[in-house]
Design a protein around this motif. Structure first.
Motif, PDB file in Angstrom:
ATOM      1  N   MET A 150      96.392  65.811  42.799  1.00  0.00           N
ATOM      2  CA  MET A 150      96.428  66.961  43.700  1.00  0.00           C
ATOM      3  C   MET A 150      97.857  67.494  43.839  1.00  0.00           C
ATOM      4  SD  MET A 150      94.724  69.031  45.581  1.00  0.00           S
ATOM      5  CE  MET A 150      95.065  70.268  46.801  1.00  0.00           C
ATOM      6  N   TYR A 151      98.831  66.596  43.890  1.00  0.00           N
ATOM      7  CA  TYR A 151     100.209  67.028  44.115  1.00  0.00           C
ATOM      8  C   TYR A 151     100.676  67.998  43.031  1.00  0.00           C
ATOM      9  CZ  TYR A 151     105.249  66.879  44.854  1.00  0.00           C
ATOM     10  OH  TYR A 151     106.551  67.237  45.065  1.00  0.00           O
ATOM     11  N   ASP A 152     100.480  67.637  41.786  1.00  0.00           N
ATOM     12  CA  ASP A 152     100.949  68.491  40.695  1.00  0.00           C
ATOM     13  C   ASP A 152     100.225  69.836  40.695  1.00  0.00           C
ATOM     14  OD1 ASP A 152     102.698  66.535  39.871  1.00  0.00           O
ATOM     15  OD2 ASP A 152     101.392  65.767  38.288  1.00  0.00           O
ATOM     16  N   THR A 153      98.920  69.812  40.939  1.00  0.00           N
ATOM     17  CA  THR A 153      98.151  71.052  40.977  1.00  0.00           C
ATOM     18  C   THR A 153      98.617  71.944  42.114  1.00  0.00           C
ATOM     19  OG1 THR A 153      96.210  69.968  40.027  1.00  0.00           O
ATOM     20  CG2 THR A 153      95.828  72.012  41.222  1.00  0.00           C
ATOM     21  N   ALA A 154      98.855  71.347  43.282  1.00  0.00           N
ATOM     22  CA  ALA A 154      99.302  72.115  44.442  1.00  0.00           C
ATOM     23  C   ALA A 154     100.684  72.715  44.207  1.00  0.00           C
ATOM     24  CB  ALA A 154      99.312  71.226  45.683  1.00  0.00           C
ATOM     25  N   CYS A 155     101.576  71.941  43.600  1.00  0.00           N
ATOM     26  CA  CYS A 155     102.916  72.463  43.322  1.00  0.00           C
ATOM     27  C   CYS A 155     102.862  73.630  42.334  1.00  0.00           C
ATOM     28  CB  CYS A 155     103.808  71.351  42.771  1.00  0.00           C
ATOM     29  SG  CYS A 155     104.404  70.182  44.011  1.00  0.00           S
ATOM     30  N   ALA A 156     102.067  73.474  41.286  1.00  0.00           N
ATOM     31  CA  ALA A 156     101.961  74.544  40.293  1.00  0.00           C
ATOM     32  C   ALA A 156     101.392  75.808  40.925  1.00  0.00           C
ATOM     33  CB  ALA A 156     101.088  74.089  39.126  1.00  0.00           C
ATOM     34  N   ALA A 157     100.379  75.657  41.764  1.00  0.00           N
ATOM     35  CA  ALA A 157      99.784  76.814  42.430  1.00  0.00           C
ATOM     36  C   ALA A 157     100.775  77.460  43.396  1.00  0.00           C
ATOM     37  CB  ALA A 157      98.514  76.397  43.170  1.00  0.00           C
ATOM     38  N   GLY A 158     101.506  76.626  44.137  1.00  0.00           N
ATOM     39  CA  GLY A 158     102.498  77.163  45.056  1.00  0.00           C
ATOM     40  C   GLY A 158     103.586  77.941  44.349  1.00  0.00           C
ATOM     41  N   GLU A 159     104.011  77.454  43.205  1.00  0.00           N
ATOM     42  CA  GLU A 159     105.029  78.175  42.431  1.00  0.00           C
ATOM     43  C   GLU A 159     104.482  79.504  41.911  1.00  0.00           C
ATOM     44  OE1 GLU A 159     106.196  75.375  39.486  1.00  0.00           O
ATOM     45  OE2 GLU A 159     107.312  74.112  40.904  1.00  0.00           O
TER      46      GLU A 159
END
Length: 203
Positions: free
Chosen positions: A1-10
């Motif tokens: 979830m962390y990597d997906t959330a970071c990519a989406a936030g960027e």
């Protein structure tokens, strides 16, 4: 979830500048734009949560800012969305994304790291819980920009730095991008703490 959330936030941070410049014609158009540009095309629970979180964030921000309707429908073509609304959208997105992820976990009966929520919240009021607990923890790019501008002036920084911070269209998308790891860490970290605390109390 962390990597997906970071990519989406960027990706969201990258879209903010264009929304400030170009705006959107309607709520549906804004949701479609963000789902396309931020949501990605992955097939995991986390990817789906990002796409649903985008739509939920637009609805929530519209509730918070009734003036968004005027900004979208009443303005001239090409008018941008106000930065205070966009910064709220940024904050609410992370909370709604995590809420939708947890809702999916419950719906799929996946234990993962949230067994307490599955037991205590089977009816799906997770999003409300997340909104109450998380939104205010997400850093606000507009507030961070103002603080950075004050600091730059206090230390007599180069005028070019101050000028850049006073130009929201130039500075805020970058600030929003830099805040993504902190935002994701806050929302995911709180959930872990809440669950650990409840489990510990139950034990």
């Amino acid at each position: 979830m962390y990597d997906t959330a970071c990519a989406a936030g960027e990706r969201l941070a990258g879209v903010l500048g264009s929304l400030a410049a170009e705006g959107a014609e309607s709520e549906d158009a804004l949701v479609a734009r963000l789902v396309s540009d931020v949501g990605g095309d992955g097939g995991t629970l986390a990817d789906a949560a990002v796409r649903r979180g985008v739509a939920a964030a637009v609805r929530d921000v519209r509730t918070r800012h009734p003036e968004l309707d005027d900004a979208m429908g009443g303005g001239a073509a090409g008018d941008g969305l106000p930065w205070d609304i966009l910064c709220d959208l940024y904050q609410v997105f992370f909370a709604d994304m995590v809420g939708e992820f947890l809702r999916s976990v419950v719906a799929e009966h996946v234990k993962l790291a949230v067994p307490v929520l599955i037991v205590t919240d089977p009816e799906g009021s997770i999003a409300d819980w997340v909104a109450e607990k998380v939104v205010d923890l997400v850093p606000n790019p507009c507030e961070e920009s103002a603080e950075a501008a004050d600091l730059a002036q206090d230390v007599d920084s180069a005028q070019s730095v101050v000028d850049a911070l006073q130009d929201p269209s130039a500075a805020l998308p970058k600030i929003a991008e830099l805040l993504v790891p902190r935002a994701v860490g806050k929302v995911l970290g709180l959930i872990t703490e809440e669950i650990t605390g409840e489990e510990g109390a139950a034990a």
